[in-house]
Write a protein that holds these residues in place. Structure first.
Motif, short mmCIF file in Angstrom:
data_model
loop_
_atom_site.label_atom_id
_atom_site.label_comp_id
_atom_site.label_asym_id
_atom_site.label_seq_id
_atom_site.Cartn_x
_atom_site.Cartn_y
_atom_site.Cartn_z
N UNK A 74 -1.15 3.11 6.70
CA UNK A 74 0.16 3.76 6.75
C UNK A 74 1.19 2.80 7.34
N UNK B 275 -5.09 6.71 -5.92
CA UNK B 275 -4.45 5.43 -5.61
C UNK B 275 -3.12 5.63 -4.88
N UNK B 276 -2.77 6.88 -4.58
CA UNK B 276 -1.46 7.12 -3.97
C UNK B 276 -1.48 6.91 -2.46
N UNK B 277 -0.27 6.91 -1.91
CA UNK B 277 -0.12 6.68 -0.47
C UNK B 277 -0.85 7.75 0.34
N UNK B 278 -0.70 8.97 -0.12
CA UNK B 278 -1.46 10.06 0.50
C UNK B 278 -2.42 10.59 -0.54
N UNK C 150 0.80 -1.23 0.00
CA UNK C 150 0.00 0.00 0.00
C UNK C 150 0.83 1.28 0.00
N UNK C 151 2.07 1.20 -0.47
CA UNK C 151 2.88 2.41 -0.45
C UNK C 151 2.92 3.10 -1.80
N UNK C 152 2.32 2.47 -2.82
CA UNK C 152 2.21 3.07 -4.17
C UNK C 152 3.56 3.53 -4.69
N UNK C 153 3.72 4.83 -4.88
CA UNK C 153 4.91 5.36 -5.54
C UNK C 153 6.13 5.38 -4.62
N UNK C 154 5.93 5.00 -3.38
CA UNK C 154 7.03 5.13 -2.42
C UNK C 154 7.89 3.88 -2.38
#
Ligand SMILES: [Zn+2]
Ligand SMILES: [Zn+2]
Lengths: 120, 1125
Positions: free
Chosen positions: A56, B9-12, A33-37
């Motif tokens: 988170x 869909x991003x983390x934040x 669930x961190x996507x782009x990170x």
């Protein structure tokens, strides 16, 4: 709840310096669930219990790039400077670290001495 | 920018709280960067230094130039998005509206720093949490505890407040690999808060490994490894699961509090351990009387953990004799005020620290609060707050709020703050040394609230409250020698209270004779015996002390025996809904706030809710009206309640309890399962409901996160205003206050909506709205039968007394009064016998058909013995239908009920008619109840329940009897002299007439009339003894026979009263008889009432066995009699 099923094998992260110990849910560079990170080191990660959002993540620690000790990310135990270093290793190679880092460390050892003794 | 970094869909995500935080951070970060660039330090010196020390053994390959970026172990890849955006709109870059590459990288950098910052923040919290855990005194004993538990079946962990045992011991066991741990708590609220705390500490906040289970709520799932639950609930689980196989470890916390359930639980677990050698039991206690617990469990090992209290200075300040309160007077506030003054003189106001004052009761708190408030208003250095359980929850909650700077809270509390409520920041404790405790007087069958000196253990506990957050001071308003004379420990609850429920539960758990059960501290034998007698009176135990079928059921209902009885009785008739509500209402604290009683606005608003039938009806009306408001206005119910001085929390409790009762009845087959057709359930509605629920869940979660994060700062005038003005909505709070009100979600409303379908509830409730007078009469009878033998008789002279001086008598206690909160306290006239109905028939005899009795829920003595929650019932009818013992003379004109009430009926004719109707109604009622209960023991499947027709016929009969019995009689208590010489006693020489005891079995199935060995006369049924009263005429003397013609059949002959009743019971009106015959003709032998009435009769004269009905037997005998003459 679903996540408990994946959690059942009790994975415990334990800092070899301060003894902080807690269960982790993921080890690696790309927590769920961190996507782009992306993490720049292999880390022990858990769900952040202090965030109202349950998705988170929270990095607990990783291994020291020099001595391989398992250390937490607490400033008394390790620091990250392009790589993870445990504080003893930093002290051993203090001269290679920039002045900012050294100053930071010196300040810390003055102020938080009692805290450290308590933890060991 | 949001489209690059904060897509859905991003983390934040854009719009989330983190997103807002990020942009705030972004601004700060940019400012910081700008400032640093201006000062221009950093990189350049850096390079110099690096050059100087540029020779080392190992090259770590670190970048030559310092950049804060290198300190961050996170990176964000958004290249794809940037590219796509660039392609899609190449002109955009040039435009000033779109983000340029510089802006994007600025934002990326800020985002990295933001992520790093929030990681540091969270990790800091985690580290602090772990540090705090490890600093707890109990942490030193972690391994020792685990080891002891591995080695011993029972371990006692003793530690004082603050040692961390309740939160840590379960966690130590969990991490040592134990699973299935139950941890009991004496209080429900502690179960919830501990479960929350422990799951938080084990970073499992949203998982389900740690759960709680209390009466209405559970968070338990299959994955739960650690469960916090109440002692009572664990006992119920043992009732179902004898060996408690579901748990590996049971922790019983706070055993030193010595609650009834806890003492009992320990006894049960002690015997259970023999059958479950693998079970591990841990008792946790304050360091009070530890030896007792260890020895009870065969010298179990004790681990003692020091508490963490700061030093507390104890100051003894005994109250001087001239300020000692005398019994009747109010408390003298001077000693208390002196302490406040002393604190003001000695400690500068900037030094924080609040004061906690312990008093014995609510009245005392009121007196001292008043005086302290005057002082506080004058000095403006104190905010005075009361704390006791009858305050509204909002009011109670204020003690946790913070006082403004240089102002102290003065919290005036009952012993609720000794253990149940923990308030941080208390530096000063004032201990009056007094407590009010409930005790049970078995002789008067009355609870008593009395003031006592506290024990040394309580005294220490109170003192300890001053040293939780720093060094403190404890003022004791008694001398050191007083202290030394105190009892060492408080009297355990088991020695103080009625043990009815306990004994019932013991019986249902097959624990054998309650007298031989090994309690940790056995209760007095007499109190167990009293309980057994009471349960027999209630019909829960039979004469041999075994559980009856109703008793078995009652033992499984988590309520008082009387309430349980009401529920069972209600399930028989079409009155389930109102009975459920009343039973629930009587099981929770009254929703009517005491403090609003004297507020005229509240009284006016409450008026329409009042019912002069009795307090249960007022509660019923209130609940129904509330549900109506809930349906119409939802959240508006809060205001509706406030206006009427109602504590809404109690109504929420009622609605939950009500539902639990309903489920219980259903699971015992006493209530048909609801046809699960989704009510009004088209898809659209279901969908709407689903979306609504989802939203509600979100709201609830949100609220839970917010909870406890912010404490309000108290206003200076807080506590000054009573319950009401503070509750009068938003007025006077200004705009800021109003805004807070709006943001403040009514979490109770949310939970309510999640748990109940309002329109379904409203439907159910409307069944009990506007009860017809017939239903009302029946409901009253059910309540009365449930509450029996808790009956009170109005004093005969009440109509000549002032309203405030009305007196009542119970069987065991004379001269009790009605509690001022009861509807009968303000409207006692409805209990008087109407003058126009009275016939003075003697010097002390007032005949009327309108005598009434009060059935009551509680008799509690405080300064006076008070009856609360009363309902009025017609005396003669109610007594005949519910009393355990009805004795009569020969012509049944004199009846003595339960050996204390005497009823004299003028007309023998009428007396007989009433008695005989009552007997047959009662007999039918008993029969149906048995069928109903028999069905419940078979489970729902049997289906052969009480037929609707039988039930309707019975209720019709009961109602007619209750409402239309016009018999004039007198009602009085027996004098002591009369009681002594009440019965004729056993006849030494059996009268010849006894040889031909008439058969009464059809009238009272299963019972044979036989001479009563103690009272004399004939014992006709379990409750009815005929002709045993001392003034009775000879049993079968012919003079009692009077000619009588049966209205139903052609019978006309001289009969004794008994024979007549007997005939009436078996002879049905012509219409009914035909029906019955038809039924039996349908080939259902045995179900027909006619065939069941015949029996084999052996006539000595004819020397022949005849199959006759009882009436036919009589006729037959008479034939011989006349023939002989
Ligand atoms: Zn560490
Ligand atoms: Zn290292």
């Amino acid at each position: 709840m679903e996540q408990t099923a994946t959690e059942t094998p009790q994975n415990t992260f334990s800092c070899q310096l301060c003894g902080l110990s807690t269960s982790f849910t993921y080890y690696g560079q790309k927590p769920p669930n961190t996507r782009a990170i992306v993490l720049l080191e292999e880390c022990f990660v858990t769900k952040d219990p202090f965030s109202p959002d349950k998705e988170k993540f929270l990095v607990l620690g990783s291994t020291c790039s020099l001595c391989g000790k398992c250390v937490c990310v607490g400033p008394d135990c390790s620091l990250f400077y392009t790589k993870r270093f445990c504080v003893p290793c930093v002290n051993r190679h203090l001269d290679q670290f920039p002045q900012q880092v050294r100053a930071e460390l010196a300040k810390k050892s003055q102020s938080s001495q009692p805290g450290v003794t308590q933890l060991t | 920018m949001d489209q690059i970094f904060f897509r859905e869909q991003d983390y934040i995500q854009a719009g989330s709280s983190e997103h807002r935080e990020f942009w705030a951070f972004f601004d700060r970060f940019q400012r910081f960067k700008a400032k640093r660039d201006m000062s221009g330090s950093g990189a350049r010196d850096e390079v110099k230094e690096r050059k100087r020390t540029g020779h080392e053994k190992v090259d770590l390959g670190l970048p030559r130039e310092y950049d804060a970026r290198y300190r961050i172990n996170v990176s964000v890849c958004t290249g794809d998005v940037e590219q796509r955006m660039g392609k899609a709109d190449p002109t955009r870059r040039q435009r000033s509206s779109g983000p340029g590459p510089q802006e994007v990288s600025d934002c990326r950098l800020a985002l990295l720093h933001f992520l790093d910052f929030s990681q540091k923040q969270s990790f800091g919290k985690l580290a602090k949490l772990r540090r705090e855990q490890n600093n707890l005194p109990i942490f030193q004993y972690r391994d020792r505890i685990v080891e002891l538990v591995r080695l011993h079946p029972v371990v006692v962990v003793a530690g004082d407040t603050g040692c961390g045992k309740s939160t840590q011991v379960p966690q130590y066991l969990l991490s040592a690999g134990f699973t299935h741990i139950a941890c009991t708590q004496p209080r429900r609220i502690a179960c919830i808060s501990l479960a929350k705390r422990v799951s938080f500490e084990s970073l499992n906040q949203y998982g389900s490994k740690v759960g709680y289970q209390i009466r209405f709520e559970t968070s338990r799932t299959a994955a739960t490894k650690l469960l916090f639950l109440t002692e009572g609930l664990l006992l119920r689980q043992i009732q179902q699961d004898k060996n408690l196989d579901q748990y590996e470890v049971v922790i019983v916390d706070e055993v030193h509090e010595r609650h009834l359930h806890c003492d009992f639980l320990l006894g049960v677990l002690r015997s259970l351990l023999a059958d479950r050698p693998g079970l591990r039991l841990i008792l946790m206690s304050a360091t009070i009387n530890i030896k007792l617990f260890s020895e009870y469990f065969h010298s179990a090992p004790v681990l003692q953990v020091p508490g963490r209290l700061f030093p507390i200075q104890v100051i003894y300040q005994p109250i001087p004799p001239e300020e000692q309160p005398s019994r009747s007077e109010k408390l003298d506030p001077r000693p208390y005020l002196r302490i406040l003054q002393g604190i003001d003189q000695r400690y500068p106001p900037e030094e924080r620290g609040d004061l906690l004052l312990f008093l014995s009761g609510v009245a005392e708190i009121g007196t001292i609060q008043e005086a302290c408030q005057v002082y506080a208003t004058h000095t403006r250095r104190w905010i005075v707050l009361p704390l006791h359980s009858t305050l509204s929850l909002a009011q109670q909650d204020k003690v946790f709020d913070v006082a403004p700077l240089a102002v102290r809270k003065c919290i005036i509390s009952t012993n609720i703050a000794e253990t149940s409520v923990t308030i941080d920041g208390v530096r000063f404790v004032v201990d009056s040394g007094k407590v009010k405790e409930m005790s049970f007087d078995p002789k008067a069958k009355m609870q008593r609230l009395q003031e006592f000196w506290i024990s040394r253990a309580s005294s220490e506990q109170r003192k300890g409250r001053a040293g939780r957050t720093g060094p403190g001071v404890c003022y004791r308003l008694y001398s050191e020698s007083d202290y030394n004379a105190f009892a060492p420990y408080p009297v355990p609850e088991i020695h103080r209270v009625a043990l009815d429920s306990l004994v019932l539960q013991m019986k249902s758990m097959d624990l054998g004779d309650p007298l031989s059960f090994v309690f940790i501290d056995p209760p007095p034998t007499s109190s167990i015996q009293t309980a057994v007698t009471y349960l027999k009176e209630q019909g829960a135990l039979d004469s041999r002390g075994e559980l009856t079928s109703i008793g078995r059921l009652l033992s499984q209902l988590p309520v008082d025996v009387v309430i349980g009885k009401m529920l069972v009785l209600g399930s028989l008739f079409n009155l389930v809904e109102p009975v459920l509500t009343v039973a629930a209402a009587l099981s929770v604290q009254s929703p009517f706030l005491r403090s609003s009683q004297h507020n005229p606005d509240c009284s006016t608003a409450r008026q329409p809710l009042h019912s002069n039938q009795g307090d249960p009806f007022t509660l019923l009306n209130t609940f129904n009206a509330w549900v109506e408001v809930k349906r119409e206005r939802g959240g508006g119910s809060r205001k509706w309640c406030r206006r009427r001085g109602l504590e809404e929390q109690r109504l929420y409790e009622m609605v939950n309890l009500r539902r639990q009762f309903k489920e219980l009845l259903r699971s015992h087959g006493l209530l048909e399962s609801e046809d699960r057709a989704p009510s009004g359930g088209d898809r659209l509605q279901r969908r709407e409901r689903f979306t609504e629920r989802k939203k509600l869940h979100q709201l609830k979660r949100h609220h839970e996160q917010q909870e406890g994060t912010k404490r309000k700062v108290l206003r200076m005038d807080e506590g000054q205003d009573g319950e009401l003005s503070s509750g009068s909505d938003t007025e006077g709070r200004g705009r800021k206050g109003k805004k807070r009100q709006e943001e403040d979600v009514d979490i109770q409303e949310v939970k309510f909506k999640l748990r109940h379908n309002v329109s379904e509830l409203q439907e159910a409730v409307s069944a009990s709205q506007d009860l017809s007078s017939r239903h009302q009469a029946l409901l009253k009878l059910l309540l009365c039968r449930g509450l029996y033998p808790q009956l009170a008789l109005p004093d005969e002279h009440n109509s000549n007394r002032k309203d405030s001086e009305q007196v009542f008598h119970t069987r065991n206690k004379q001269g009790v009064v009605i509690h001022p909160t009861s509807v009968f306290a303000s409207d006692p006239e409805v209990l008087h016998v109407p003058e126009d109905d009275v016939r003075e028939t003697g010097p002390d005899r007032r005949d009327s058909s309108r005598h009434q009795l009060l059935a009551f829920v509680t008799l509690l003595e405080t300064n006076k013995p008070y009856l609360s929650n009363c309902v009025r019932v017609p005396a003669l009818q109610a007594l005949l239908l519910v009393a355990n013992s009805v004795d009569t003379n020969a012509d049944c004109t004199r009846l003595v009920v339960d050996g204390w009430l005497e009823l004299e009926v003028k007309e023998p004719e009428e007396a007989l008619r009433v008695l005989s109707t009552a007997l047959s109604l009662r007999c039918e009622w008993e029969r149906l109840l048995k069928v109903q209960l028999g069905q419940s023991s078979l489970g729902e499947a049997s289906g052969q329940g009480v037929s609707r027709r039988d039930m309707e016929k019975l209720s019709e009969g009961l109602v007619r009897f209750l409402l239309y019995t016009e018999v004039s009689y007198s009602l009085q208590r027996l004098t002591a002299f009369q009681t002594q010489n009440l019965y004729v006693g056993p006849q030494s020489e059996p009268d010849s007439s006894y040889a031909e005891v008439p058969d009464l079995s059809p009238l009272f199935p299963g019972a044979e009339a036989k001479p009563d060995p103690i009272k004399g006369g004939l014992r006709v049924s379990g409750f009815f003894t005929y002709n045993c009263l001392a003034d009775s005429k000879d049993l079968y003397s012919e003079c009692l026979r009077t000619f009588w013609s049966c209205p139903n059949c052609e019978l006309y002959m001289p009969l004794t009263p008994l024979e007549r009743m007997h005939h009436e019971a078996s002879c049905r009106p012509a219409g009914e008889r035909q029906e019955a015959e038809k039924e039996s003709g349908d080939g259902k032998p045995g179900s027909s009432s006619m065939s069941s009435l015949t029996r084999v009769y052996h006539c000595d004269v004819c020397n022949e066995d005849l199959k006759l009905t009882s009436t036919e037997i009589l006729k037959h005998k008479r034939q011989h009699m006349f023939a002989a003459k």
